[in-house]
Design an enzyme around this catalytic site. Structure first.
Site, mmCIF file in Angstrom:
data_model
loop_
_atom_site.group_PDB
_atom_site.id
_atom_site.type_symbol
_atom_site.label_atom_id
_atom_site.label_comp_id
_atom_site.label_asym_id
_atom_site.label_seq_id
_atom_site.Cartn_x
_atom_site.Cartn_y
_atom_site.Cartn_z
ATOM 1 N N TYR A 117 21.265 -6.957 -16.464
ATOM 2 C CA TYR A 117 21.207 -6.049 -15.318
ATOM 3 C C TYR A 117 21.515 -6.765 -14.007
ATOM 4 O O TYR A 117 20.966 -7.832 -13.703
ATOM 5 C CB TYR A 117 19.817 -5.391 -15.212
ATOM 6 C CG TYR A 117 19.668 -4.562 -13.963
ATOM 7 C CD1 TYR A 117 20.313 -3.334 -13.863
ATOM 8 C CD2 TYR A 117 18.933 -5.018 -12.874
ATOM 9 C CE1 TYR A 117 20.224 -2.571 -12.716
ATOM 10 C CE2 TYR A 117 18.825 -4.264 -11.719
ATOM 11 C CZ TYR A 117 19.476 -3.034 -11.643
ATOM 12 O OH TYR A 117 19.395 -2.290 -10.495
ATOM 13 N N HIS A 149 24.074 -0.254 0.312
ATOM 14 C CA HIS A 149 22.626 -0.115 0.509
ATOM 15 C C HIS A 149 22.201 -0.260 1.982
ATOM 16 O O HIS A 149 21.018 -0.152 2.290
ATOM 17 C CB HIS A 149 21.877 -1.140 -0.346
ATOM 18 C CG HIS A 149 21.886 -0.823 -1.812
ATOM 19 N ND1 HIS A 149 23.047 -0.579 -2.516
ATOM 20 C CD2 HIS A 149 20.875 -0.689 -2.717
ATOM 21 C CE1 HIS A 149 22.752 -0.334 -3.784
ATOM 22 N NE2 HIS A 149 21.439 -0.384 -3.930
ATOM 23 N N ASN A 175 16.825 -7.294 -3.331
ATOM 24 C CA ASN A 175 15.656 -6.954 -4.140
ATOM 25 C C ASN A 175 14.489 -7.826 -3.686
ATOM 26 O O ASN A 175 14.589 -9.052 -3.715
ATOM 27 C CB ASN A 175 15.940 -7.217 -5.624
ATOM 28 C CG ASN A 175 15.950 -5.939 -6.432
ATOM 29 O OD1 ASN A 175 15.256 -4.987 -6.097
ATOM 30 N ND2 ASN A 175 16.733 -5.915 -7.496
ATOM 31 N N TYR A 231 -26.074 4.543 16.339
ATOM 32 C CA TYR A 231 -25.364 3.771 15.309
ATOM 33 C C TYR A 231 -24.242 2.891 15.870
ATOM 34 O O TYR A 231 -23.972 1.808 15.354
ATOM 35 C CB TYR A 231 -24.742 4.719 14.275
ATOM 36 C CG TYR A 231 -25.720 5.373 13.337
ATOM 37 C CD1 TYR A 231 -27.088 5.171 13.440
ATOM 38 C CD2 TYR A 231 -25.261 6.210 12.324
ATOM 39 C CE1 TYR A 231 -27.975 5.778 12.570
ATOM 40 C CE2 TYR A 231 -26.141 6.829 11.445
ATOM 41 C CZ TYR A 231 -27.498 6.611 11.579
ATOM 42 O OH TYR A 231 -28.367 7.224 10.713
ATOM 43 N N ARG A 249 -26.139 -0.143 16.875
ATOM 44 C CA ARG A 249 -27.000 -0.713 15.840
ATOM 45 C C ARG A 249 -26.232 -1.110 14.574
ATOM 46 O O ARG A 249 -26.599 -2.067 13.891
ATOM 47 C CB ARG A 249 -28.077 0.318 15.491
ATOM 48 C CG ARG A 249 -29.159 -0.235 14.621
ATOM 49 C CD ARG A 249 -30.245 0.748 14.230
ATOM 50 N NE ARG A 249 -30.162 2.112 14.682
ATOM 51 C CZ ARG A 249 -30.572 3.151 13.956
ATOM 52 N NH1 ARG A 249 -31.053 2.962 12.751
ATOM 53 N NH2 ARG A 249 -30.495 4.372 14.436
ATOM 54 N N PHE A 278 9.494 -6.420 -7.841
ATOM 55 C CA PHE A 278 9.896 -5.913 -6.524
ATOM 56 C C PHE A 278 9.046 -4.739 -6.054
ATOM 57 O O PHE A 278 9.175 -4.279 -4.928
ATOM 58 C CB PHE A 278 11.356 -5.458 -6.570
ATOM 59 C CG PHE A 278 11.632 -4.537 -7.730
ATOM 60 C CD1 PHE A 278 11.082 -3.271 -7.796
ATOM 61 C CD2 PHE A 278 12.431 -4.957 -8.773
ATOM 62 C CE1 PHE A 278 11.315 -2.436 -8.875
ATOM 63 C CE2 PHE A 278 12.681 -4.123 -9.860
ATOM 64 C CZ PHE A 278 12.120 -2.848 -9.905
ATOM 65 N N GLU A 327 14.167 5.038 -10.510
ATOM 66 C CA GLU A 327 13.032 4.579 -9.712
ATOM 67 C C GLU A 327 12.129 5.786 -9.482
ATOM 68 O O GLU A 327 12.154 6.414 -8.428
ATOM 69 C CB GLU A 327 13.529 3.963 -8.407
ATOM 70 C CG GLU A 327 14.422 2.749 -8.653
ATOM 71 C CD GLU A 327 15.252 2.348 -7.459
ATOM 72 O OE1 GLU A 327 14.967 2.835 -6.342
ATOM 73 O OE2 GLU A 327 16.192 1.561 -7.629
#
Length: 524
Positions: free
Chosen positions: A56, A86, A198, A282, A285, A330, A415
């Site tokens: 791959y 990309h 990646n 609070y 405290r 990844f 994906e």
């Protein structure tokens, strides 16, 4: 000035070391051990290409095209094309510091020698780091799985002569950078483009900044909260170690001890030691419990970030000549969930700070007037400053929905679960910036309340901090444009002015705020 050198791929990287490299305080080097590993991994990739067995991203397409075989002659074209296709980021560019951190993190990961890139490619990335030639990277477009594909593609476009960089305080085209420097575009080999894009470096870079900035607001929230206790004459008993030893969370113990020491030696606290008030609200405290919980969150994030910074997060991973693994290192989920947790932890610091601001305005503490000003009616005093802190706290609550709870399938279903960690990282930093503003308002409010305790004196720490505030912002006895004061307060928070005061006192005097957990909570 560079004091030492960090060996990429060999030394242990932390958030603090990363930031020091980014600021030029620590140098970087590529040792022979890492060079050998990188070259060996590169040679393995060449053998895979020569044999022709499908692996791959080396001789196949990407994502849903993983079954499409790529010829030996086309493997190099494939790597250039992946950077181009990309590079789809949108939105405002991320800050230069984050870009540089991304480059540092990617260089360290690649130098471990499991990614199949060439030494020349790694050396070019190092050149960009050392020369501050920082690519322009859009802030939006990553879903945080298969790594941060879009931002990393933009980050490495300049390696092939495309994209833009900020160089010598100007944004220029990469071709102009080449003309100035004499560099030429790299000829990426098989696997190199995929190895570059990646990874989780966009998420991790944001996580590094979250570790730094969340640490700062946590440290300052304790100090400002202690000043508010004095201004409103709260009780010191909730910070006794005897209480917190019965519920021994590290963060709680650390915060309680720090606040108790900040209050030590205070005439203000001694003045009401026998008062009839049984307990405080609070927001005063429960600071050890609330601030402490956020401290514990920070510690968890820091530990996960260190693991990530020293990991190999691209795909496939080249183990040896016999084993190449296409896995999921990844995937951004390990940091995505932690960043959402940290986002909530930061928001809660702002939330309880806003409650202390509101408390200071009520006029229920003896000697402190309503709205922190004696002549009200014609003057509104500090009333509207709390509107701003309320708005910021509410905005943060809306930002606390966890990004990692969402997943939209991408890559035609290849994906089918993504982390959205990139969104979580950006969101966490936005929340922290809002908390810085809230704490600035509380600092001004606490300093104003503090003023009404005179002529009583505080302990050495808070007295000096009050004086440092007054150097920037004067006491308000009538209305003025308070946004000017707030801006000065924000500057003090971001410059860590009050932390510097603490550090200075600790160096000069035989007194310290350190606890048995300081090594864990005060270093990153």
């Amino acid at each position: 000035m560079i004091s030492n050198s960090f060996k990429l791929g060999e030394d242990w990287l932390t958030a603090g070391i990363t930031l020091n490299i980014c600021k030029g305080k620590t140098g970087i080097a590529l040792g022979q051990a890492s060079r050998d590993k990188v070259e060996n991994s590169w040679h393995i990739v060449q053998k895979i290409v020569d044999k022709g067995n499908p692996v791959y991203g080396i001789n196949t397409g990407f994502g849903p095209l993983c079954t499409t075989k790529i010829s030996k002659e086309e493997t190099k074209i494939l790597q250039n094309n992946i950077l181009k296709s990309h590079s789809v980021g949108v939105g405002e560019p991320i800050p230069e510091e984050l870009v540089k951190i991304m480059l540092i993190l990617k260089a360290h990961s690649l130098a471990k020698g499991y990614s199949g890139i060439a030494i020349a490619t790694l050396e070019r990335i190092i050149w960009h780091i050392e020369q501050d030639a920082l690519p322009i990277v859009p802030s939006q477009g990553s879903v945080g799985a298969s790594g941060d594909l879009a931002p990393l593609s933009h980050l490495f476009l300049p390696l092939i002569g495309l994209g833009k960089v900020r160089y010598q305080n100007k944004i220029i085209e990469t071709k102009e950078l080449f003309q100035i420097t004499g560099l030429t575009a790299l000829d990426l080999g098989p696997k190199e483009g995929l190895a570059l894009i990646n990874g989780t470096q966009f998420i991790a870079a944001h996580a590094v900044k979250v570790v730094e900035k969340l640490h700062s607001i946590l440290a300052q929230a304790d100090i400002i909260g202690a000043m508010m206790i004095e201004g409103l004459q709260g009780s010191v008993k909730p910070f006794y170690k005897e209480l917190h030893e019965l519920r021994p969370f590290k963060g709680n113990i650390h915060v309680a001890r720090r606040i108790k020491r900040l209050l030590k030696g205070s005439e203000i606290m001694e003045d009401h030691i026998d008062c009839e008030r049984v307990q405080d609200p609070y927001s005063l405290r429960c600071m050890p419990q609330v601030h402490g919980a956020s401290r514990n969150t920070w510690l968890h994030l820091k530990e996960l970030v260190e693991t990530e910074l020293n990991s190999v997060t691209d795909n496939p991973v080249i183990i040896d000549e016999e084993l190449t693994i296409s896995g999921g290192n990844f995937h951004g989920q390990p940091l995505a969930m932690a960043l959402d947790y940290a986002c909530l932890a930061a928001s809660e610091i702002g939330n309880i700070s806003d409650r202390r601001i509101y408390l200071a305005l009520e006029g229920n503490s003896p000697g402190v007037p309503k709205l922190l000003m004696k002549d009200t009616g014609i003057n509104s005093g500090y009333m509207i400053l709390q509107y701003t802190s309320a708005a910021l706290a509410s905005e943060n609550k809306g930002l606390c929905f966890p990004s990692s709870a969402d997943s939209i399938p991408t890559s035609l279903g290849q994906e089918d679960h993504v982390s959205m960690g990139s969104i979580g990282g950006r969101k966490a930093l936005r929340v922290i910036e809002n908390v810085e503003k809230i704490l600035a308002i509380e600092l001004l409010t606490a300093a104003q309340a503090f003023e009404f305790r005179k002529p009583l004196k505080s302990g050495i720490f808070l007295d000096k901090i009050h004086k440092s505030v007054r150097k920037k912002v004067s006491f308000a006895d009538k209305d003025r444009v308070f946004s000017d004061d707030i801006e000065k307060g924000i500057e003090m928070i971001r410059n860590k002015t009050i932390i510097s005061v603490i550090d200075s006192i600790e160096k000069k005097k035989d007194i310290s705020l350190k606890t048995k957990y300081s090594a864990q909570f005060e270093h990153y």
